[in-house]
Motif scaffolding. Structure first.
Motif, short mmCIF file in Angstrom:
data_model
loop_
_atom_site.label_atom_id
_atom_site.label_comp_id
_atom_site.label_asym_id
_atom_site.label_seq_id
_atom_site.Cartn_x
_atom_site.Cartn_y
_atom_site.Cartn_z
N ARG A 275 -5.02 7.93 0.59
CA ARG A 275 -4.69 8.61 1.84
C ARG A 275 -5.41 7.93 3.02
NH1 ARG A 275 -6.38 12.29 5.24
NH2 ARG A 275 -4.85 13.70 6.14
N GLU A 276 -6.62 7.50 2.79
CA GLU A 276 -7.38 6.80 3.82
C GLU A 276 -6.66 5.49 4.18
OE1 GLU A 276 -9.84 7.38 5.73
OE2 GLU A 276 -10.14 5.33 6.47
N LEU A 277 -6.22 4.77 3.16
CA LEU A 277 -5.49 3.52 3.40
C LEU A 277 -4.17 3.79 4.12
CD1 LEU A 277 -6.14 1.80 -0.05
CD2 LEU A 277 -7.09 1.11 2.16
N GLN A 278 -3.51 4.87 3.71
CA GLN A 278 -2.24 5.24 4.34
C GLN A 278 -2.46 5.59 5.82
OE1 GLN A 278 -0.31 8.38 2.17
NE2 GLN A 278 1.71 7.89 2.99
N ALA A 279 -3.55 6.29 6.08
CA ALA A 279 -3.87 6.66 7.46
C ALA A 279 -4.10 5.41 8.31
CB ALA A 279 -5.09 7.57 7.50
N ARG A 280 -4.72 4.41 7.70
CA ARG A 280 -4.93 3.17 8.45
C ARG A 280 -3.60 2.48 8.76
NH1 ARG A 280 -9.95 0.74 4.93
NH2 ARG A 280 -11.29 2.57 5.14
N LEU A 281 -2.68 2.52 7.78
CA LEU A 281 -1.35 1.96 8.04
C LEU A 281 -0.67 2.73 9.17
CD1 LEU A 281 0.20 1.29 4.50
CD2 LEU A 281 -0.68 -0.39 6.11
N ASP A 309 3.28 -8.00 3.84
CA ASP A 309 2.17 -8.96 3.88
C ASP A 309 1.56 -9.02 5.28
OD1 ASP A 309 2.44 -9.60 1.24
OD2 ASP A 309 3.56 -11.46 1.59
N GLU A 310 2.44 -9.09 6.28
CA GLU A 310 1.95 -9.13 7.67
C GLU A 310 1.16 -7.88 8.01
OE1 GLU A 310 4.40 -10.07 10.95
OE2 GLU A 310 5.03 -12.02 10.16
N LEU A 311 1.69 -6.75 7.53
CA LEU A 311 1.03 -5.47 7.81
C LEU A 311 -0.35 -5.41 7.16
CD1 LEU A 311 1.85 -2.80 9.26
CD2 LEU A 311 2.48 -1.92 7.01
N LEU A 312 -0.43 -5.86 5.90
CA LEU A 312 -1.71 -5.83 5.18
C LEU A 312 -2.71 -6.80 5.81
CD1 LEU A 312 -0.40 -5.54 1.52
CD2 LEU A 312 -1.63 -3.80 2.81
N ALA A 313 -2.20 -7.93 6.27
CA ALA A 313 -3.08 -8.89 6.95
C ALA A 313 -3.65 -8.27 8.22
CB ALA A 313 -2.30 -10.17 7.26
N ALA A 314 -2.80 -7.53 8.94
CA ALA A 314 -3.27 -6.87 10.17
C ALA A 314 -4.30 -5.79 9.84
CB ALA A 314 -2.07 -6.26 10.90
N ARG A 316 -6.33 -5.77 7.27
CA ARG A 316 -7.56 -6.47 6.91
C ARG A 316 -8.29 -6.94 8.16
NH1 ARG A 316 -5.27 -8.75 2.20
NH2 ARG A 316 -4.22 -10.19 3.59
N ALA A 317 -7.54 -7.53 9.08
CA ALA A 317 -8.13 -8.07 10.31
C ALA A 317 -8.73 -6.92 11.14
CB ALA A 317 -7.07 -8.81 11.11
N GLY A 318 -7.99 -5.82 11.23
CA GLY A 318 -8.44 -4.67 12.02
C GLY A 318 -9.71 -4.07 11.47
N ARG A 319 -9.93 -4.28 10.17
CA ARG A 319 -11.06 -3.68 9.48
C ARG A 319 -12.33 -4.51 9.68
NH1 ARG A 319 -9.61 -3.09 3.52
NH2 ARG A 319 -8.35 -1.34 4.16
N GLY A 320 -12.15 -5.77 10.07
CA GLY A 320 -13.29 -6.64 10.41
C GLY A 320 -13.98 -7.18 9.20
N GLU B 268 10.07 1.56 4.53
CA GLU B 268 10.11 0.71 3.34
C GLU B 268 8.94 -0.27 3.32
OE1 GLU B 268 13.49 -1.85 3.02
OE2 GLU B 268 13.03 -2.34 0.93
N VAL B 269 8.68 -0.88 4.48
CA VAL B 269 7.57 -1.83 4.57
C VAL B 269 6.24 -1.12 4.27
CG1 VAL B 269 6.27 -3.31 6.15
CG2 VAL B 269 8.78 -3.37 6.16
N ALA B 270 6.07 0.06 4.86
CA ALA B 270 4.85 0.82 4.63
C ALA B 270 4.72 1.19 3.15
CB ALA B 270 4.83 2.08 5.50
N ALA B 271 5.85 1.56 2.51
CA ALA B 271 5.82 1.92 1.09
C ALA B 271 5.43 0.72 0.23
CB ALA B 271 7.17 2.49 0.65
N ILE B 272 5.95 -0.45 0.57
CA ILE B 272 5.60 -1.66 -0.19
C ILE B 272 4.12 -1.99 0.00
CG2 ILE B 272 5.94 -4.17 -0.31
CD1 ILE B 272 8.92 -3.65 0.28
N ALA B 273 3.66 -1.89 1.24
CA ALA B 273 2.24 -2.17 1.51
C ALA B 273 1.34 -1.18 0.78
CB ALA B 273 1.98 -2.13 3.02
N LEU B 274 1.74 0.08 0.82
CA LEU B 274 0.93 1.12 0.19
C LEU B 274 0.90 0.92 -1.32
CD1 LEU B 274 -0.61 3.52 1.36
CD2 LEU B 274 1.27 4.98 0.63
N ARG B 275 2.05 0.55 -1.87
CA ARG B 275 2.13 0.31 -3.30
C ARG B 275 1.21 -0.84 -3.71
NH1 ARG B 275 4.46 -2.65 -6.99
NH2 ARG B 275 5.08 -1.66 -8.93
N GLU B 276 1.16 -1.84 -2.86
CA GLU B 276 0.28 -2.97 -3.12
C GLU B 276 -1.19 -2.50 -3.13
OE1 GLU B 276 0.55 -6.05 -3.97
OE2 GLU B 276 -1.56 -6.60 -3.62
#
Lengths: 320, 320
Positions: A275-281, A309-314, A316-320, B268-276
Motif C-alpha cells: 500500500r505504501e508503494l502504491q501510494a507512492r505511485l 519501467d519508466e514509472l518505476l525509474a521515476a 526510484r529517482a524520487g526516493r533518492g 494498466e501501467v500502474a498495475a504492471i508496476a505494482l505487480r513488479e
C-alpha cells in the motif's frame, strides 16, 4: 487525538473507543501507525473465526446464533461483518445486519460492518488491523463474517484461525457449484437449514468430497467436521461451538495456530508495504508522471511494460 | 516460441494464435513484455464494451444476443468472460458459458473465459492485456462480461469504453439494492426479461434514479438510456446496438473516448508496476525476509508498520 488514551479506553472495554479505532482503520488515518504500535503489545489472545458461504445460506442468522452460544459461555465477542463492494448487493446485506440488533445492547458484544469499497489496498489491508483493535480490546473471540462472492472476500476469511463454510439445501447448484474451492478454505462445515428437504443430500455430497480430497490431496490429520444447524431456531449451536473448540485444540497441538498467525502477519505486513508503494505511485499520478506515460501508451509510443519501467525509474529517482 | 510469428498469426485471425497469446497473459508468462511490445503498434481500433449485472439477470444470454446482432453487421467480435473467483460460483457460470456455444464455429467470433483466481495483480492486471491481444488481432468489438459480485469484477468492467448494466424484474431487492452504485458505472442500462411482471417497475425506478442523479450529481451531457430486452428471444437487440453506437459517438465527440482510454492505460501501467513491486516483495518472502519480520510481529517485537518499514528498506537495499 491522544492515541495512547484512546487505546487505554478501548482496553477498558469502552465501545466508543473501539469504534473510533476501527474508524481510523477504515479511514486509513495517517496516525494508524501510532495506533498499531500502541495496540500490538496487547494482542495475540483473541481467537479469530471466519464465517463465509454463498448468498442466502443464513450467514447472519448463524453468526447471531454463534454469538449467543459464545456469550452463554461468558466469552466477549467482536464481530466484523465485511460488506462486499458490489454495487448490486448493498441493500440485501444491510437487511441482514439489522437482524443482529438483538445483541446491540450487550456490553460483551461489539458488532461492526466494514465497507471498504474503493480503499487503497482493500480488505486485505484493513481487516487484520480491525481484528487487532478487537484483540487488544480484550475480546476473546473475533468473528469475521463475509459473503463469499469474490476473491477478496475469500481472502479475508483466510485471515482467520478457523474458517467455517456454511452451506444449505436449495441454493441452486449448491455443492456441485462449490467443487474443490470450499474444501480448500473450510476447517469446519455447517449445513444450515438442516430441517429442509435436501439437507441430507448436501451432507452426503460433502462427506464424499471430503473423503475424496483426503485420499487425493490432503495429508493432514484434521478431519473437516460437518455440523447440522437450524440457525433460525438456534439448533446445533452447541455442536458448532464444540467443533470450533476441537479445531482450536488441533491448531495449538499441531503448531498450526502459530504457523497460520505467522502467515497472517506476513500477509498484513506485505499489504502495508504494498500500500505504501502504491501510494507512492499515486503521488506520481498526482504529479503528472503516470498520466504522461499512459498518454504515450495510448499513442502507441510505448508499450505498457516499457511505461511501467519508466514509472518505476521515476519512483526510484524520487526516493533518492 | 517465436513471439513475432505468434503475433503475426493472431493478426491474420488464427484463433489458436489468439488463444495462445491470452494463455500467456493468464499464465503471467515471462515473455509477456515482448508480447505487449509486439502487439502495441497494432492496437487502438477495437471498441471495448463491458456487460455486468447481478446473478440471474441473463448476462450470458444478453451477451450472446449482442454477439449475433454485431455479427449481422459484419463486425468481428471477441468476448472475454471473466469468472469471479469465488469458490461458491464456479459451476453455475460454467453452465452459462456452455450456452454460448452456438457461436463456437463462427470464425468471426472468439470467446474466452478467464479464470484469474490467485493471480498476482488479479483481474486488473490480466484483463487489459487480454483486451490488447483481441484488439491487435483485429476484432472490431471486444465484449467483457462479468457478474457484478465484487469490487474486482466491477473494476474490470470499468476498463470498457462503454459499460452496460443489466437489470431484470424479480431479482430480490433488485433496483432498491442497486442504489447509487450502478448509476456510477452504467453508460447504458438494459432491463432484460422485459416481458415479465415487474419489468415496468424496474424501468420506472431506474428513470427516477437517473433523473435524480442528473439533478443532484451529474453535469454530463450523456443521458443513460434504458433499453428493454428479452434476450432469450433476441428482442431488443437492435435497440441495444443503437444505444451502444450512440454512446460511442458521444464518447468520440466529447473527447471522452480519449480520456477513458488514457485512464485505462494509466491503470494498466500502474498495475504492471505494482505487480513488479509485489513480485519483489515475494522474492524477499522466498528469501526469508518477510517471514522473519512477520515472526517478530507475531511475537509482538514489532508492530506491522515497523515491520513493513524493514521490508521496504530491504527492498531498497536489494535493488542497489
Amino acid at each position: 487525538m491522544d492515541v495512547g488514551e484512546l487505546v487505554d479506553r478501548a482496553r477498558e472495554g469502552q465501545p466508543r473507543a473501539v469504534a473510533r479505532l476501527i474508524s481510523l482503520v477504515e479511514d486509513a488515518h495517517p496516525r494508524l501507525r501510532e495506533v498499531a504500535a500502541a495496540l500490538t503489545p496487547h494482542t495475540g489472545r483473541a481467537r479469530v473465526i471466519g464465517l463465509t458461504g454463498p448468498p442466502g445460506v443464513g450467514k447472519s442468522t448463524s453468526t447471531s446464533m454463534l454469538l449467543s452460544a459464545l456469550r452463554a459461555e461468558g466469552k466477549r465477542v467482536g464481530v466484523l461483518a465485511i460488506d462486499p463492494s458490489s454495487p448490486f448487493s448493498g441493500g440485501a446485506l444491510l437487511g441482514d445486519r439489522i437482524r443482529m440488533t438483538e445483541h446491540a445492547t450487550d456490553p460483551g458484544v461489539f458488532i461492526r460492518s466494514m465497507a471498504t469499497r474503493g480503499h487503497l489496498g482493500g480488505l486485505s489491508w484493513a481487516t487484520p488491523q480491525a481484528v487487532r483493535v478487537l484483540d487488544a480490546a480484550g475480546f476473546d473471540v473475533v468473528l469475521i463474517e463475509t459473503v463469499g462472492v469474490g476473491q477478496s472476500e475469500v481472502d479475508v476469511v483466510k485471515l482467520a484461525d478457523t474458517t467455517v463454510v456454511l452451506l444449505a439445501p436449495g441454493l441452486g447448484d449448491g455443492i456441485q457449484a462449490a467443487k474443490a474451492g470450499v474444501l480448500e478454505i473450510a476447517d469446519v462445515f455447517v449445513v444450515n437449514k438442516a430441517d429442509r428437504d435436501g439437507a441430507e443430500t448436501v451432507v452426503r455430497d460433502l462427506k464424499q468430497m471430503i473423503a475424496y480430497a483426503r485420499r487425493e490431496i490432503r495429508g493432514e490429520s484434521w478431519r473437516q467436521p460437518i455440523v447440522r444447524t437450524v440457525a433460525a431456531r438456534g439448533e446445533g449451536a452447541q455442536d458448532l461451538v464444540k467443533a470450533l473448540s476441537e479445531h482450536h485444540d488441533w491448531l495449538v497441538s499441531h503448531g498450526e495456530l502459530e504457523r497460520r498467525r505467522a502467515e497472517r502477519a506476513a500477509d498484513e505486513v506485505a499489504a502495508i508495504a504494498l500500500r505504501e508503494l502504491q501510494a507512492r505511485l499515486t503521488d506520481l499520478h498526482g504529479g503528472g508522471h503516470l498520466p504522461a506515460v499512459a498518454k504515450k501508451v495510448v499513442e502507441r509510443e510505448l508499450d505498457p511494460y516499457a511505461a511501467a519501467d519508466e514509472l518505476l525509474a521515476a519512483l526510484r529517482a524520487g526516493r533518492g
